[in-house]
Design an enzyme around this catalytic site. Structure first.
Site, PDB file in Angstrom:
ATOM      1  N   GLU A 276       0.153   3.614   1.722  1.00 58.95           N
ATOM      2  CA  GLU A 276       0.171   4.030   3.127  1.00 58.95           C
ATOM      3  C   GLU A 276       1.558   3.786   3.740  1.00 58.95           C
ATOM      4  OE1 GLU A 276      -2.333   5.640   4.518  1.00 58.95           O
ATOM      5  OE2 GLU A 276      -1.781   5.558   6.631  1.00 58.95           O
TER       6      GLU A 276
ATOM      7  N   TYR B 218      -1.551   0.266  10.654  1.00 61.89           N
ATOM      8  CA  TYR B 218      -1.808  -0.388   9.361  1.00 61.89           C
ATOM      9  C   TYR B 218      -0.599  -0.236   8.439  1.00 61.89           C
ATOM     10  CZ  TYR B 218      -3.627  -0.900   4.600  1.00 61.89           C
ATOM     11  OH  TYR B 218      -3.798  -1.261   3.284  1.00 61.89           O
TER      12      TYR B 218
ATOM     13  N   SER C  66       0.814  -1.224   0.000  1.00 63.20           N
ATOM     14  CA  SER C  66       0.000   0.000   0.000  1.00 63.20           C
ATOM     15  C   SER C  66       0.844   1.269   0.000  1.00 63.20           C
ATOM     16  CB  SER C  66      -0.886  -0.016   1.245  1.00 63.20           C
ATOM     17  OG  SER C  66      -1.407   1.271   1.499  1.00 63.20           O
TER      18      SER C  66
HETATM   19  P1  NDP Z   1     -11.450  -4.554   1.921  1.00 66.06           P
HETATM   20  O1  NDP Z   1     -11.377  -3.945   3.280  1.00 66.06           O
HETATM   21  O2  NDP Z   1     -12.605  -4.248   1.041  1.00 66.06           O
HETATM   22  O3  NDP Z   1     -11.308  -6.144   2.038  1.00 66.06           O
HETATM   23  C1  NDP Z   1     -10.478  -6.723   2.995  1.00 66.06           C
HETATM   24  C2  NDP Z   1     -10.670  -8.218   2.947  1.00 66.06           C
HETATM   25  O4  NDP Z   1      -9.827  -8.840   3.929  1.00 66.06           O
HETATM   26  C3  NDP Z   1     -12.093  -8.689   3.250  1.00 66.06           C
HETATM   27  O5  NDP Z   1     -12.436  -9.705   2.349  1.00 66.06           O
HETATM   28  C4  NDP Z   1     -11.978  -9.249   4.645  1.00 66.06           C
HETATM   29  O6  NDP Z   1     -12.906 -10.257   4.947  1.00 66.06           O
HETATM   30  C5  NDP Z   1     -10.576  -9.849   4.585  1.00 66.06           C
HETATM   31  N1  NDP Z   1     -10.042 -10.185   5.905  1.00 66.06           N
HETATM   32  C6  NDP Z   1     -10.069  -9.423   7.029  1.00 66.06           C
HETATM   33  N2  NDP Z   1      -9.529 -10.095   8.064  1.00 66.06           N
HETATM   34  C7  NDP Z   1      -9.149 -11.313   7.579  1.00 66.06           C
HETATM   35  C8  NDP Z   1      -8.564 -12.457   8.170  1.00 66.06           C
HETATM   36  N3  NDP Z   1      -8.232 -12.498   9.467  1.00 66.06           N
HETATM   37  N4  NDP Z   1      -8.331 -13.538   7.389  1.00 66.06           N
HETATM   38  C9  NDP Z   1      -8.668 -13.532   6.065  1.00 66.06           C
HETATM   39  N5  NDP Z   1      -9.234 -12.467   5.457  1.00 66.06           N
HETATM   40  C10 NDP Z   1      -9.481 -11.367   6.207  1.00 66.06           C
HETATM   41  O7  NDP Z   1     -10.077  -4.124   1.171  1.00 66.06           O
HETATM   42  P2  NDP Z   1      -9.821  -3.797  -0.379  1.00 66.06           P
HETATM   43  O8  NDP Z   1     -10.495  -4.814  -1.214  1.00 66.06           O
HETATM   44  O9  NDP Z   1     -10.037  -2.359  -0.610  1.00 66.06           O
HETATM   45  O10 NDP Z   1      -8.235  -4.009  -0.446  1.00 66.06           O
HETATM   46  C11 NDP Z   1      -7.672  -5.288  -0.716  1.00 66.06           C
HETATM   47  C12 NDP Z   1      -6.263  -5.321  -0.157  1.00 66.06           C
HETATM   48  O11 NDP Z   1      -5.488  -4.290  -0.739  1.00 66.06           O
HETATM   49  C13 NDP Z   1      -6.172  -5.110   1.353  1.00 66.06           C
HETATM   50  O12 NDP Z   1      -5.088  -5.886   1.820  1.00 66.06           O
HETATM   51  C14 NDP Z   1      -5.823  -3.625   1.481  1.00 66.06           C
HETATM   52  O13 NDP Z   1      -5.144  -3.381   2.688  1.00 66.06           O
HETATM   53  C15 NDP Z   1      -4.938  -3.446   0.274  1.00 66.06           C
HETATM   54  N6  NDP Z   1      -4.900  -2.117  -0.309  1.00 66.06           N
HETATM   55  C16 NDP Z   1      -6.070  -1.494  -0.664  1.00 66.06           C
HETATM   56  C17 NDP Z   1      -6.046  -0.268  -1.282  1.00 66.06           C
HETATM   57  C18 NDP Z   1      -7.305   0.442  -1.661  1.00 66.06           C
HETATM   58  O14 NDP Z   1      -7.232   1.648  -1.953  1.00 66.06           O
HETATM   59  N7  NDP Z   1      -8.444  -0.242  -1.739  1.00 66.06           N
HETATM   60  C19 NDP Z   1      -4.755   0.382  -1.612  1.00 66.06           C
HETATM   61  C20 NDP Z   1      -3.598  -0.388  -1.234  1.00 66.06           C
HETATM   62  C21 NDP Z   1      -3.678  -1.598  -0.616  1.00 66.06           C
HETATM   63  P3  NDP Z   1     -14.273  -9.976   5.793  1.00 66.06           P
HETATM   64  O15 NDP Z   1     -15.269  -9.486   4.780  1.00 66.06           O
HETATM   65  O16 NDP Z   1     -14.600 -11.297   6.356  1.00 66.06           O
HETATM   66  O17 NDP Z   1     -13.938  -8.920   6.809  1.00 66.06           O
HETATM   67  P1  GDR Z   2      -6.765   5.836   3.478  1.00 63.16           P
HETATM   68  O1  GDR Z   2      -8.296   5.975   3.032  1.00 63.16           O
HETATM   69  O2  GDR Z   2      -6.564   6.118   4.901  1.00 63.16           O
HETATM   70  O3  GDR Z   2      -5.971   6.636   2.480  1.00 63.16           O
HETATM   71  O4  GDR Z   2      -6.512   4.275   3.250  1.00 63.16           O
HETATM   72  P2  GDR Z   2      -9.554   6.736   3.655  1.00 63.16           P
HETATM   73  O5  GDR Z   2     -10.521   6.848   2.546  1.00 63.16           O
HETATM   74  O6  GDR Z   2     -10.028   6.123   4.929  1.00 63.16           O
HETATM   75  O7  GDR Z   2      -8.961   8.187   4.033  1.00 63.16           O
HETATM   76  C1  GDR Z   2      -8.423   9.057   3.052  1.00 63.16           C
HETATM   77  C2  GDR Z   2      -8.175  10.420   3.655  1.00 63.16           C
HETATM   78  O8  GDR Z   2      -9.424  11.061   3.928  1.00 63.16           O
HETATM   79  C3  GDR Z   2      -9.323  11.729   5.180  1.00 63.16           C
HETATM   80  N1  GDR Z   2     -10.673  11.934   5.745  1.00 63.16           N
HETATM   81  C4  GDR Z   2     -11.535  10.965   6.074  1.00 63.16           C
HETATM   82  N2  GDR Z   2     -11.427   9.613   5.957  1.00 63.16           N
HETATM   83  C5  GDR Z   2     -12.491   8.867   6.352  1.00 63.16           C
HETATM   84  N3  GDR Z   2     -12.420   7.532   6.216  1.00 63.16           N
HETATM   85  N4  GDR Z   2     -13.633   9.432   6.888  1.00 63.16           N
HETATM   86  C6  GDR Z   2     -13.765  10.790   7.026  1.00 63.16           C
HETATM   87  O9  GDR Z   2     -14.777  11.272   7.507  1.00 63.16           O
HETATM   88  C7  GDR Z   2     -12.667  11.591   6.592  1.00 63.16           C
HETATM   89  N5  GDR Z   2     -12.449  12.931   6.562  1.00 63.16           N
HETATM   90  C8  GDR Z   2     -11.236  13.120   6.042  1.00 63.16           C
HETATM   91  C9  GDR Z   2      -8.449  10.808   6.003  1.00 63.16           C
HETATM   92  O10 GDR Z   2      -7.942  11.486   7.155  1.00 63.16           O
HETATM   93  C10 GDR Z   2      -7.399  10.429   4.976  1.00 63.16           C
HETATM   94  O11 GDR Z   2      -6.407  11.417   4.929  1.00 63.16           O
HETATM   95  C11 GDR Z   2      -7.009   3.597   2.110  1.00 63.16           C
HETATM   96  C12 GDR Z   2      -7.314   2.149   2.533  1.00 63.16           C
HETATM   97  O12 GDR Z   2      -7.976   1.498   1.458  1.00 63.16           O
HETATM   98  C13 GDR Z   2      -6.027   1.393   2.829  1.00 63.16           C
HETATM   99  O13 GDR Z   2      -6.329   0.017   3.044  1.00 63.16           O
HETATM  100  C14 GDR Z   2      -5.100   1.540   1.622  1.00 63.16           C
HETATM  101  O14 GDR Z   2      -3.891   0.859   1.865  1.00 63.16           O
HETATM  102  C15 GDR Z   2      -4.834   3.007   1.353  1.00 63.16           C
HETATM  103  O15 GDR Z   2      -6.077   3.640   1.067  1.00 63.16           O
HETATM  104  C16 GDR Z   2      -3.919   3.226   0.149  1.00 63.16           C
END
Ligand code: NDP
Ligand code: GDR
Length: 326
Positions: free
Chosen positions: A129, A151, A127
């Protein structure tokens, strides 16, 4: 027929990746946790051809069982506790799942594959992050990592462990350093979906205000459908590697609000937005913008959806769903 195992199948990316792999003719298996996971029904409805296996990233033997059953050519580790704000509330659990879970699945693959480790290709969902307090603009594969949340620290562990398995055992292991990617399937706790849902509800008169945290943070937002394609492309390379996947364009939360309200013809968005310190984080990642040059040149990958199109897509989807439910 190639075979793939996806952890995190119930998440945003799991569903898009499963669709992509099924379209390409893969036999797809998805790991699902819990004895009665409420999202199992969503998986069955959206990707009925995926074969669901019980397992948890914190339970090594369940991962071994899933590997033995699925016999995968490719493993995509998308499972994680992925909400940054929540990772301060449950830092230890986040470490168990998002950090140690990566080691568990890598080790399970090593135990499962034995001497023929080259037969299983591995993708780790790393990520942006991890860049946290950014040390260079824009961020690329060689930018120093400085994570700012439990995270981010957990993902950094998983990133280096993936590299370590590649270097120690010659595993075809890739780490995709993906910047924020969104879609109508994004969880409502993340800022884009919170805004698209809130704006749709305000437009329909179902909600009065959107209560937000830091509006100055900047993110490089792309479309999830594009980003899962980059994951697949990484595993088709002759060698594993690390790749930044991003659009190269950054926007503030303020820009996000303006775009979302303008998608429903409300120009004066400030009237509908309130602040609450509750949504501020103990440490913020102020600005992310990715340099995806390597993904473009090596994977021939490019994003196809602009920020404006993405916001429009999400607001329209929520507006249609809320309207249908009235
Ligand atoms: P989601 O939060 O939508 O999905 C996370 C998944 O992880 C869910 O299917 C959840 O299952 C599963 N999970 C949670 N705990 C466990 C566990 N103990 N064992 C097995 N599975 C588990 O994430 P995204 O689809 O958005 O992201 C996919 C991956 O990419 C994640 O690893 C995220 O951190 C990473 N990522 C995402 C980004 C983004 O912008 N979306 C950017 C960069 C990285 P359940 O439904 O049961 O909770
Ligand atoms: P992020 O995503 O932390 O970048 O992680 P998120 O959408 O939660 O926050 C993005 C930015 O928005 C600001 N923010 C708020 N965020 C949330 N959720 N709710 C609010 O009300 C709000 N107001 C302002 C946050 O402070 C932050 O700066 C996501 C996740 O998908 C991670 O799993 C992934 O790895 C990274 O993106 C890349």
């Amino acid at each position: 027929m190639p075979r793939a195992l996806i952890t995190g199948i119930t998440g945003q990316d799991g569903l898009y990746l499963a669709e992509l792999l099924l379209d390409k003719g893969y036999d797809v298996f998805g790991l699902i946790r819990g004895q009665n996971n409420p999202k199992a029904e969503l998986v069955a409805r959206t990707v009925p051809d995926v074969r669901v296996l019980a397992g948890d990233l914190t339970d090594l033997s369940s991962l071994l069982r899933a590997l033995n059953t699925s016999q995968p050519d490719e493993v995509y580790n998308l499972g994680a506790i992925s909400f940054v704000a929540y990772s301060w509330e449950q830092a230890s659990l986040t470490t168990d799942v998002t950090a140690k879970g990566v080691l568990n699945i890598l080790e399970a693959i090593r135990l499962y594959a034995g001497s023929d480790l080259s037969g299983v290709r591995f993708y780790q969902a790393s990520s942006s992050e991890m860049f946290g307090k950014v040390q260079h603009v824009p961020q690329s594969e060689s930018t120093l990592l400085w994570p700012r949340s439990p995270y981010g620290v957990a993902k950094t562990f998983g990133h280096y462990m993936t590299i370590n398995y590649r270097e120690s055992y010659g595993m075809h292991a890739s780490s995709g350093i993906l910047f924020n990617h969104e879609s109508p399937r994004r969880g409502p706790e993340f800022v884009t979906r919170k805004v698209s849902l809130g704006v749709a509800a305000i437009k329909l008169g179902l909600q009065e205000k959107l209560v937000m945290g830091n509006l100055e943070a900047r993110r490089d937002w792309g479309f999830a459908g594009d980003y899962v394609d980059a994951m697949w492309r990484m595993l088709q390379q002759p060698e594993g590697g690390d790749y930044v996947v991003a659009t190269g364009v950054t926007h503030s939360i303020r820009d996000l609000l303006a775009a979302a309200f303008s998608a429903v013809d409300i120009p004066e968005w400030e009237k509908y937005v309130e602040h609450d310190d509750r949504f501020l984080r103990p440490a913020e990642v102020d600005m992310l913008i990715g340099d995806a040059t390597k993904a473009k040149s090596t994977l021939d990958w490019a994003p196809t959806v602009t920020f404006g199109e993405l916001v429009q897509m999400m607001v329209e989807s929520d507006l249609a769903a809320l309207t249908a439910s009235l």
